[in-house]
Motif scaffolding. Structure first.
Motif, short mmCIF file in Angstrom:
data_model
loop_
_atom_site.label_atom_id
_atom_site.label_comp_id
_atom_site.label_asym_id
_atom_site.label_seq_id
_atom_site.Cartn_x
_atom_site.Cartn_y
_atom_site.Cartn_z
N THR A 94 0.82 -1.20 0.00
CA THR A 94 0.00 0.00 0.00
C THR A 94 0.86 1.25 0.00
OG1 THR A 94 -1.62 -1.24 1.29
CG2 THR A 94 -1.96 1.13 1.11
N ALA A 95 1.94 1.24 0.80
CA ALA A 95 2.83 2.40 0.83
C ALA A 95 3.47 2.65 -0.53
CB ALA A 95 3.90 2.22 1.89
N SER A 96 3.64 1.58 -1.30
CA SER A 96 4.27 1.75 -2.62
C SER A 96 3.42 2.59 -3.56
CB SER A 96 4.55 0.38 -3.25
OG SER A 96 3.33 -0.25 -3.62
N LEU A 97 2.15 2.78 -3.22
CA LEU A 97 1.27 3.61 -4.04
C LEU A 97 1.47 5.10 -3.79
CD1 LEU A 97 -2.04 1.54 -3.57
CD2 LEU A 97 -0.41 1.40 -5.47
N SER B 106 7.66 9.88 3.09
CA SER B 106 6.26 9.52 3.32
C SER B 106 6.06 8.01 3.39
CB SER B 106 5.38 10.13 2.23
OG SER B 106 5.79 9.69 0.94
N ARG B 107 6.67 7.25 2.48
CA ARG B 107 6.48 5.80 2.49
C ARG B 107 7.01 5.18 3.78
NH1 ARG B 107 8.16 3.91 -3.70
NH2 ARG B 107 6.54 5.13 -4.79
#
Length: 289
Positions: free
Chosen positions: A31-34, A94-95
Motif C-alpha cells: 500500500t505504501a508503494s502507491l 512519506s512511504r
C-alpha cells in the motif's frame, strides 16, 4: 515525571524492532508503494491520559526504514500526559513514515499501557514502605521491554527469568522433602544467587526465617495471618532482616490495605499480563495548532 530509567541494551531494542518489522512488512508494504516517496511530516497523538513509554522502540522502527528521519519529542519517557497531547513530530520520507507506523505504535501503546497501570499501583501504596513488583507473566519475546516499562512506571523488577534468582515454591519443597532441605540445597548449589522462598503457613515462615534467604513470599495469606506474619518477621530474633512479599489475588482496590499491613513488596502479574494498550495514532501532516 519519574526518574530516568535506563532502557534495555540497544541491541535488544534493535532485535525487537527487527522482528516486528519483519512480520509486518514481509516482502514489502504494497500500500505504501502507491504513495509518492517524497518528504512529509507526521505527528504522534495520545488520545487518553497515560504514562509515556517506548520511545527507544518507536525511534528504532522509524530509523530502520528511514535513517534520516527527524523525530522531535515534546515529552520525556515517563511523563504523565493528558488526552490530546502531541507526543512527537516527525519529518521523513512519506512511504517510510506509513510503513513504520503500526510497528512503532504497537510498541508505544503496549509499553505505555504497562507503565500507566504500574504507575497507578505505585500511587496506591505511596507513603507506605511497600514496593510494587512485576512477575514473569510477560508477552513472549517482550520481557525486557515490559520490565523496562514497569520501571518507567515506578515499579521494581522481580527476577528477569529462571536463571538469575532461585525461587523455591511448593513443588520444589515437595521434591526436596522439606523447606529446610530445599533451602540448604539451593544455598549449596547457587550461593551467589538471590534466594526467594514461598511459604504457605506460619510454621513454614518461621522455618524460612530461621534458615535465612533474601525474601519470603507469603502467598494467599488472609489478612489476619498476613499481619501475624509481618509481626513474626519483624520481631525477635529475626528483626525484620528478611523482606516479605505478597502475591496472589491482589487487585488495585485491596492494594492499600495490604501495604498498610507492613509488607515490603507486592508482586502483580497483571502489570504485564493484562495489557490494555494506550490509544495512540500517527497522523501525516503538521499537528493541529
Amino acid at each position: 515525571m519519574s526518574a530516568p530509567v535506563a532502557p534495555p541494551p540497544a541491541e535488544q531494542v534493535q532485535a525487537d524492532v527487527a522482528r516486528a518489522l519483519a512480520e509486518d512488512l514481509g516482502s514489502g508494504d504494497v500500500t505504501a508503494s502507491l504513495l509518492p516517496d517524497t518528504a512529509d511530516s507526521a505527528y504522534l497523538l495520545c488520545k487518553e491520559p497515560a504514562v509515556v513509554c517506548g520511545r527507544p522502540w518507536f525511534d528504532a522502527c522509524h530509523r530502520a526504514l528511514d535513517p534520516d528521519v527527524r523525530i522531535d519529542w515534546r515529552v520525556a519517557e515517563g511523563d504523565q500526559v493528558a488526552a490530546g497531547t502531541v507526543l512527537a513530530t516527525l519529518q521523513g520520507r512519506s512511504r517510510a513514515l506509513v510503513s513504520a507506523e503500526r510497528a512503532s505504535l504497537n510498541f508505544m501503546q503496549t509499553l505505555s499501557g504497562t507503565a500507566t497501570v504500574t504507575a497507578a499501583y505505585v500511587e496506591a501504596v505511596r507513603g507506605t514502605r511497600t514496593q510494587i513488583l512485576d512477575t514473569r507473566k510477560t508477552l513472549p519475546g517482550l520481557r525486557l521491554a515490559q520490565k523496562y516499562a514497569v520501571r518507567v512506571g515506578g515499579g521494581v523488577n522481580h527476577r528477569i527469568g529462571l536463571y538469575d534468582t532461585v525461587m523455591l515454591k511448593e513443588n520444589h519443597v515437595r521434591a526436596a522433602g522439606s523447606l529446610t532441605a530445599a533451602i540448604r540445597a539451593a544455598r549449596e548449589r547457587y550461593p551467589a544467587l538471590p534466594l526467594i522462598v514461598e511459604v504457605e503457613t506460619l510454621a513454614q515462615l518461621r522455618e524460612a526465617l530461621g534458615e535465612g534467604c533474601d525474601r519470603i513470599l507469603i502467598d494467599d495469606f488472609d489478612a489476619a495471618t498476613r499481619r501475624e506474619a509481618v509481626a513474626i518477621a519483624a520481631g525477635a530474633p529475626y528483626g525484620g532482616r528478611i523482606p516479605l512479599e505478597v502475591s496472589g489475588g491482589v487487585d488495585l482496590a485491596g492494594l492499600r490495605a495490604i501495604a498498610e499491613d507492613g509488607v515490603d513488596c507486592i508482586s502483580i502479574g497483571g502489570l504485564t499480563k493484562h495489557v490494555r494498550a494506550i490509544d495512540l495514532s500517527l497522523k501525516l501532516g503538521p499537528p493541529p495548532a
